[in-house]
Design a protein around this motif. Structure first.
Motif, PDB file in Angstrom:
ATOM      1  N   GLU A   2       0.828  -1.186   0.000  1.00  0.00           N
ATOM      2  CA  GLU A   2       0.000   0.000   0.000  1.00  0.00           C
ATOM      3  C   GLU A   2       0.873   1.251   0.000  1.00  0.00           C
ATOM      4  O   GLU A   2       1.949   1.271   0.569  1.00  0.00           O
ATOM      5  CB  GLU A   2      -0.888   0.000   1.242  1.00  0.00           C
ATOM      6  CG  GLU A   2      -1.838  -1.168   1.245  1.00  0.00           C
ATOM      7  CD  GLU A   2      -2.237  -1.572   2.650  1.00  0.00           C
ATOM      8  OE1 GLU A   2      -1.510  -1.280   3.595  1.00  0.00           O
ATOM      9  OE2 GLU A   2      -3.292  -2.191   2.764  1.00  0.00           O
ATOM     10  N   GLU A  37      -2.560   5.566   1.084  1.00  0.00           N
ATOM     11  CA  GLU A  37      -3.571   4.556   1.371  1.00  0.00           C
ATOM     12  C   GLU A  37      -3.486   4.083   2.811  1.00  0.00           C
ATOM     13  O   GLU A  37      -4.501   3.882   3.465  1.00  0.00           O
ATOM     14  CB  GLU A  37      -3.452   3.377   0.414  1.00  0.00           C
ATOM     15  CG  GLU A  37      -4.572   2.375   0.596  1.00  0.00           C
ATOM     16  CD  GLU A  37      -4.545   1.255  -0.419  1.00  0.00           C
ATOM     17  OE1 GLU A  37      -5.564   0.556  -0.497  1.00  0.00           O
ATOM     18  OE2 GLU A  37      -3.541   1.086  -1.111  1.00  0.00           O
ATOM     19  N   GLY A  84      -9.064  -2.012  -1.179  1.00  0.00           N
ATOM     20  CA  GLY A  84     -10.075  -1.271  -1.923  1.00  0.00           C
ATOM     21  C   GLY A  84     -11.509  -1.443  -1.482  1.00  0.00           C
ATOM     22  O   GLY A  84     -12.424  -1.081  -2.203  1.00  0.00           O
ATOM     23  N   THR A 143     -16.640  -0.107  -3.220  1.00  0.00           N
ATOM     24  CA  THR A 143     -15.201  -0.229  -3.423  1.00  0.00           C
ATOM     25  C   THR A 143     -14.633   1.144  -3.759  1.00  0.00           C
ATOM     26  O   THR A 143     -15.370   2.071  -4.101  1.00  0.00           O
ATOM     27  CB  THR A 143     -14.857  -1.203  -4.567  1.00  0.00           C
ATOM     28  OG1 THR A 143     -15.444  -0.737  -5.771  1.00  0.00           O
ATOM     29  CG2 THR A 143     -15.349  -2.609  -4.266  1.00  0.00           C
ATOM     30  N   TYR A 144     -13.317   1.235  -3.646  1.00  0.00           N
ATOM     31  CA  TYR A 144     -12.624   2.458  -4.032  1.00  0.00           C
ATOM     32  C   TYR A 144     -11.282   2.092  -4.653  1.00  0.00           C
ATOM     33  O   TYR A 144     -10.734   1.018  -4.390  1.00  0.00           O
ATOM     34  CB  TYR A 144     -12.402   3.392  -2.835  1.00  0.00           C
ATOM     35  CG  TYR A 144     -11.332   2.921  -1.876  1.00  0.00           C
ATOM     36  CD1 TYR A 144     -10.014   3.358  -2.004  1.00  0.00           C
ATOM     37  CD2 TYR A 144     -11.624   2.025  -0.854  1.00  0.00           C
ATOM     38  CE1 TYR A 144      -9.025   2.917  -1.146  1.00  0.00           C
ATOM     39  CE2 TYR A 144     -10.648   1.589   0.010  1.00  0.00           C
ATOM     40  CZ  TYR A 144      -9.344   2.039  -0.130  1.00  0.00           C
ATOM     41  OH  TYR A 144      -8.377   1.594   0.734  1.00  0.00           O
ATOM     42  N   THR A 145     -10.791   2.969  -5.501  1.00  0.00           N
ATOM     43  CA  THR A 145      -9.431   2.869  -6.002  1.00  0.00           C
ATOM     44  C   THR A 145      -8.756   4.200  -5.737  1.00  0.00           C
ATOM     45  O   THR A 145      -9.399   5.254  -5.742  1.00  0.00           O
ATOM     46  CB  THR A 145      -9.373   2.552  -7.512  1.00  0.00           C
ATOM     47  OG1 THR A 145     -10.118   3.532  -8.223  1.00  0.00           O
ATOM     48  CG2 THR A 145      -9.930   1.172  -7.806  1.00  0.00           C
ATOM     49  N   ILE A 190      -9.532   9.646  -5.476  1.00  0.00           N
ATOM     50  CA  ILE A 190     -10.217   8.429  -5.048  1.00  0.00           C
ATOM     51  C   ILE A 190     -11.428   8.244  -5.951  1.00  0.00           C
ATOM     52  O   ILE A 190     -12.222   9.169  -6.126  1.00  0.00           O
ATOM     53  CB  ILE A 190     -10.698   8.510  -3.590  1.00  0.00           C
ATOM     54  CG1 ILE A 190      -9.541   8.724  -2.638  1.00  0.00           C
ATOM     55  CG2 ILE A 190     -11.458   7.263  -3.201  1.00  0.00           C
ATOM     56  CD1 ILE A 190      -9.967   8.856  -1.194  1.00  0.00           C
TER      57      ILE A 190
END
Length: 176
Positions: A60, A64, A106, A124-126, A132
């Motif tokens: 990470e 993050e 994520g 979810t996230y990226t 983001i």
């Protein structure tokens, strides 16, 4: 000869590990002391140790890592009008706060308490640099991280908040 690279040092090592030529000047002096009058097996050990320490992995990012965990809603600002988030107890005499939680890999948990019932939504996230992207069953939203400290997260996005065809500047502040 092989070329090994990472963010901290670049160096050439010949195949028999007898010489180490550093292209990073501050490390050159230190490493020359390491190699001064050392037997070959010690030099090989030092080279292997340097290789192990210098290798980077796909872990990470620092952003993050500091983003992970629970974040409680502080305020919402739409087009410059700030509204503090006030938690409703719905007459349940329970002190629960809505939050979002960023999980490793994520995952995003949105927790809300409404009508004396706990509710969760999993999205979810990226993360890419300071952007983001949130993905849910309903939509995808890209937010910019305006501030990220140990106790404060401010996200900004341009979205159609009121579904009236007009884009709104939305700022969310979260605290730990």
């Amino acid at each position: 000869m092989g070329y090994i690279s990472n963010a901290y040092m670049h160096y050439w090592i010949n195949n028999d590990a007898r010489s180490l030529v550093l292209l990073n000047a501050p490390l050159a002096a230190y490493c020359s002391l390491l190699f001064l009058n050392k037997p070959l097996h010690v030099k090989k050990f030092i080279v292997i140790l340097l290789l192990l320490v210098s290798c980077t992995s796909e872990e990470e990012t620092p952003v993050e890592v500091s983003l992970l965990g629970k974040w409680y809603y502080d305020y919402l600002e739409v087009n410059g009008e700030r509204t503090p988030i006030v938690q409703q107890d719905y007459g349940c005499d329970v002190d629960k706060q809505d939050y979002i939680e960023f999980t490793p890999g994520g995952g995003l948990i949105l927790y809300f308490y409404q009508d004396c019932i706990d509710g969760y939504r999993y999205d979810t996230y990226t993360l890419e640099s300071n952007q983001i992207t949130f993905v849910s069953d309903f939509n995808t939203t890209v937010s910019e991280i305006k501030e990220l400290t140990v106790n404060s997260l401010i996200l900004e996005a341009t979205v159609d908040r009121y579904l009236d065809g007009t884009l709104d500047l939305v700022v969310n502040r979260f605290t730990r």
